[in-house]
Motif scaffolding. Sequence first.
Motif, PDB file in Angstrom:
ATOM      1  N   MET A  75       0.857  -1.180   0.000  1.00  0.00           N
ATOM      2  CA  MET A  75       0.000   0.000   0.000  1.00  0.00           C
ATOM      3  C   MET A  75       0.898   1.236   0.000  1.00  0.00           C
ATOM      4  O   MET A  75       1.413   1.645   1.039  1.00  0.00           O
ATOM      5  CB  MET A  75      -0.912   0.005   1.237  1.00  0.00           C
ATOM      6  CG  MET A  75      -2.027   1.040   1.162  1.00  0.00           C
ATOM      7  SD  MET A  75      -3.168   0.788  -0.224  1.00  0.00           S
ATOM      8  CE  MET A  75      -3.936  -0.767   0.230  1.00  0.00           C
ATOM      9  N   PRO A  76       1.135   1.828  -1.173  1.00  0.00           N
ATOM     10  CA  PRO A  76       1.993   3.020  -1.236  1.00  0.00           C
ATOM     11  C   PRO A  76       1.494   4.106  -0.290  1.00  0.00           C
ATOM     12  O   PRO A  76       0.300   4.179   0.012  1.00  0.00           O
ATOM     13  CB  PRO A  76       1.864   3.447  -2.700  1.00  0.00           C
ATOM     14  CG  PRO A  76       1.488   2.199  -3.432  1.00  0.00           C
ATOM     15  CD  PRO A  76       0.625   1.427  -2.483  1.00  0.00           C
ATOM     16  N   ALA A  77       2.401   4.946   0.153  1.00  0.00           N
ATOM     17  CA  ALA A  77       2.051   5.973   1.139  1.00  0.00           C
ATOM     18  C   ALA A  77       0.951   6.887   0.626  1.00  0.00           C
ATOM     19  O   ALA A  77       0.043   7.261   1.382  1.00  0.00           O
ATOM     20  CB  ALA A  77       3.300   6.782   1.513  1.00  0.00           C
ATOM     21  N   ALA A  81      -2.835   7.549   2.139  1.00  0.00           N
ATOM     22  CA  ALA A  81      -3.373   8.889   2.412  1.00  0.00           C
ATOM     23  C   ALA A  81      -4.751   9.052   1.789  1.00  0.00           C
ATOM     24  O   ALA A  81      -5.653   9.659   2.385  1.00  0.00           O
ATOM     25  CB  ALA A  81      -2.410   9.956   1.887  1.00  0.00           C
ATOM     26  N   LEU A  82      -4.938   8.519   0.594  1.00  0.00           N
ATOM     27  CA  LEU A  82      -6.250   8.586  -0.060  1.00  0.00           C
ATOM     28  C   LEU A  82      -7.276   7.755   0.695  1.00  0.00           C
ATOM     29  O   LEU A  82      -8.437   8.154   0.829  1.00  0.00           O
ATOM     30  CB  LEU A  82      -6.129   8.115  -1.508  1.00  0.00           C
ATOM     31  CG  LEU A  82      -5.360   9.044  -2.447  1.00  0.00           C
ATOM     32  CD1 LEU A  82      -5.117   8.376  -3.797  1.00  0.00           C
ATOM     33  CD2 LEU A  82      -6.112  10.366  -2.641  1.00  0.00           C
ATOM     34  N   MET A  83      -6.874   6.602   1.189  1.00  0.00           N
ATOM     35  CA  MET A  83      -7.773   5.780   1.999  1.00  0.00           C
ATOM     36  C   MET A  83      -8.212   6.542   3.240  1.00  0.00           C
ATOM     37  O   MET A  83      -9.397   6.549   3.603  1.00  0.00           O
ATOM     38  CB  MET A  83      -7.083   4.475   2.391  1.00  0.00           C
ATOM     39  CG  MET A  83      -6.849   3.517   1.251  1.00  0.00           C
ATOM     40  SD  MET A  83      -5.771   2.121   1.697  1.00  0.00           S
ATOM     41  CE  MET A  83      -6.726   1.320   2.957  1.00  0.00           C
ATOM     42  N   VAL A 183      -8.376   5.424  -9.118  1.00  0.00           N
ATOM     43  CA  VAL A 183      -7.020   5.962  -9.138  1.00  0.00           C
ATOM     44  C   VAL A 183      -6.032   4.805  -9.114  1.00  0.00           C
ATOM     45  O   VAL A 183      -6.061   3.969  -8.212  1.00  0.00           O
ATOM     46  CB  VAL A 183      -6.763   6.893  -7.939  1.00  0.00           C
ATOM     47  CG1 VAL A 183      -5.322   7.407  -7.968  1.00  0.00           C
ATOM     48  CG2 VAL A 183      -7.735   8.058  -7.940  1.00  0.00           C
ATOM     49  N   ASP A 184      -5.176   4.754 -10.110  1.00  0.00           N
ATOM     50  CA  ASP A 184      -4.115   3.756 -10.142  1.00  0.00           C
ATOM     51  C   ASP A 184      -2.983   4.212  -9.231  1.00  0.00           C
ATOM     52  O   ASP A 184      -2.369   5.259  -9.455  1.00  0.00           O
ATOM     53  CB  ASP A 184      -3.616   3.589 -11.585  1.00  0.00           C
ATOM     54  CG  ASP A 184      -2.472   2.588 -11.698  1.00  0.00           C
ATOM     55  OD1 ASP A 184      -2.228   1.848 -10.727  1.00  0.00           O
ATOM     56  OD2 ASP A 184      -1.837   2.546 -12.763  1.00  0.00           O
ATOM     57  N   CYS A 185      -2.708   3.420  -8.202  1.00  0.00           N
ATOM     58  CA  CYS A 185      -1.647   3.739  -7.238  1.00  0.00           C
ATOM     59  C   CYS A 185      -0.477   2.759  -7.354  1.00  0.00           C
ATOM     60  O   CYS A 185       0.345   2.670  -6.441  1.00  0.00           O
ATOM     61  CB  CYS A 185      -2.209   3.698  -5.816  1.00  0.00           C
ATOM     62  SG  CYS A 185      -3.574   4.830  -5.500  1.00  0.00           S
ATOM     63  N   LYS A 202      -8.965  17.172  -5.690  1.00  0.00           N
ATOM     64  CA  LYS A 202      -8.977  16.673  -4.311  1.00  0.00           C
ATOM     65  C   LYS A 202      -7.914  15.594  -4.116  1.00  0.00           C
ATOM     66  O   LYS A 202      -7.267  15.522  -3.060  1.00  0.00           O
ATOM     67  CB  LYS A 202     -10.359  16.106  -3.975  1.00  0.00           C
ATOM     68  CG  LYS A 202     -11.452  17.163  -3.867  1.00  0.00           C
ATOM     69  CD  LYS A 202     -12.780  16.537  -3.493  1.00  0.00           C
ATOM     70  CE  LYS A 202     -13.866  17.590  -3.362  1.00  0.00           C
ATOM     71  NZ  LYS A 202     -15.192  16.980  -3.014  1.00  0.00           N
ATOM     72  N   ILE A 203      -7.722  14.774  -5.139  1.00  0.00           N
ATOM     73  CA  ILE A 203      -6.694  13.731  -5.053  1.00  0.00           C
ATOM     74  C   ILE A 203      -5.311  14.367  -4.950  1.00  0.00           C
ATOM     75  O   ILE A 203      -4.476  13.957  -4.138  1.00  0.00           O
ATOM     76  CB  ILE A 203      -6.793  12.802  -6.269  1.00  0.00           C
ATOM     77  CG1 ILE A 203      -8.135  12.062  -6.249  1.00  0.00           C
ATOM     78  CG2 ILE A 203      -5.627  11.815  -6.306  1.00  0.00           C
ATOM     79  CD1 ILE A 203      -8.481  11.408  -7.564  1.00  0.00           C
ATOM     80  N   ALA A 204      -5.062  15.390  -5.748  1.00  0.00           N
ATOM     81  CA  ALA A 204      -3.775  16.084  -5.712  1.00  0.00           C
ATOM     82  C   ALA A 204      -3.559  16.768  -4.370  1.00  0.00           C
ATOM     83  O   ALA A 204      -2.441  16.769  -3.827  1.00  0.00           O
ATOM     84  CB  ALA A 204      -3.712  17.107  -6.844  1.00  0.00           C
ATOM     85  N   GLN A 205      -4.628  17.346  -3.825  1.00  0.00           N
ATOM     86  CA  GLN A 205      -4.514  18.035  -2.546  1.00  0.00           C
ATOM     87  C   GLN A 205      -4.116  17.072  -1.428  1.00  0.00           C
ATOM     88  O   GLN A 205      -3.272  17.398  -0.581  1.00  0.00           O
ATOM     89  CB  GLN A 205      -5.847  18.707  -2.211  1.00  0.00           C
ATOM     90  CG  GLN A 205      -5.835  19.510  -0.925  1.00  0.00           C
ATOM     91  CD  GLN A 205      -7.172  20.181  -0.662  1.00  0.00           C
ATOM     92  OE1 GLN A 205      -8.186  19.825  -1.248  1.00  0.00           O
ATOM     93  NE2 GLN A 205      -7.178  21.161   0.225  1.00  0.00           N
ATOM     94  N   VAL A 206      -4.708  15.890  -1.413  1.00  0.00           N
ATOM     95  CA  VAL A 206      -4.424  14.915  -0.362  1.00  0.00           C
ATOM     96  C   VAL A 206      -3.029  14.302  -0.529  1.00  0.00           C
ATOM     97  O   VAL A 206      -2.296  14.129   0.450  1.00  0.00           O
ATOM     98  CB  VAL A 206      -5.498  13.807  -0.351  1.00  0.00           C
ATOM     99  CG1 VAL A 206      -5.070  12.622   0.513  1.00  0.00           C
ATOM    100  CG2 VAL A 206      -6.821  14.372   0.140  1.00  0.00           C
TER     101      VAL A 206
END
Length: 335
Positions: A75-77, A81-83, A183-185, A202-206
């Motif tokens: 689970m990348p960092a 954060a998105l979770m 979102v591909d992580c 919002k994804i970029a902000q988080v």
Amino acid sequence: MIASPTPDAIAAAVAALQQTQLIGLPTETVYGLAADALQAEAVAKIFERKGRPADHPLIVHVADEAGAAHFAADMPAFAAALMEAFWPGPLTLIVPRRPGVADTAAAGQDTIGLRCPSHPVAQQILRACHDANPPVWGVAAPSANRFGRVSPTTAAHVAQEFGDDLLVIDGGPCDVGIESTIVDCSRGQPVLLRPGHIGAAKIAQVTGMQVLDPHTAVALLDQQEPKAPGTLTAHYAPSATVRLMAASDIAAALGVLGEQAKHIAVYARSPMENASGDVLLRRMPQSPEAVAHELFSVLRECDAQGVKLIWIEAVPSDAAWDGVRDRLQRAAASA
């Protein structure tokens, strides 16, 4: 069979999942056709029932972050954060998959899509699955409709698709109304594979990272993107032909309609005059959230009315409309 979310019905749903059967699952986005993600026999039934190609992966729904750990190898960092920011909610994360886990649901890819739905009934079912013996750690649950067709946002829509032999837990109309953001992580940087209720800003902000689109990601990262649900050019299509048009073009066409008017529906934000009285007019709300909530129901209503052609006013180009625009463009591409 449509059932209210009583304790007995939820217990029956869990038992069905344990026995490799399928159920209709309410979420905040759309209703899903669910099976135990770890049972290949059960997951294969999803592909068969939907008529879905077996190389198109499914999203696995889990109760929480701990549930995601049963499927994710890493689970990348920024994924974590998105979770933390958006789960439970309408966000699917593509992450590296644990070897040998949920192979059929992942369509053999080394990644897997994970989501934690916020719908209270979905949460009840998923938590009951965790507590069951044997436990069900996650359910593969694509939209509960025939492959490529309009997604269901009520229990009745699911019953219309699959008949009375499927147990459908009724969670009421879906609040969001379009499928989750994906979102591909798995490639070191967030890549937006499917727009939805949660936007790129919002994804970029988080994450504090630039969010790439799939084409840019392939060029910059020199890696092929994984396959993801709902990203075919033609998708989400009613039986009627969908055409996206400027409001002025719709108004002009309405003024010259003849006998064909009875086979046409219009879904537009701009006021339209129905000179013939035969056109099925539906007023589109002004906000993207309101349009997303009702979009699939409107398309299904048009089909139920026997409409052959749906003229839809093109939506604004700003980012808030990305999710709706994506669904409309894919529906129109089926023409």
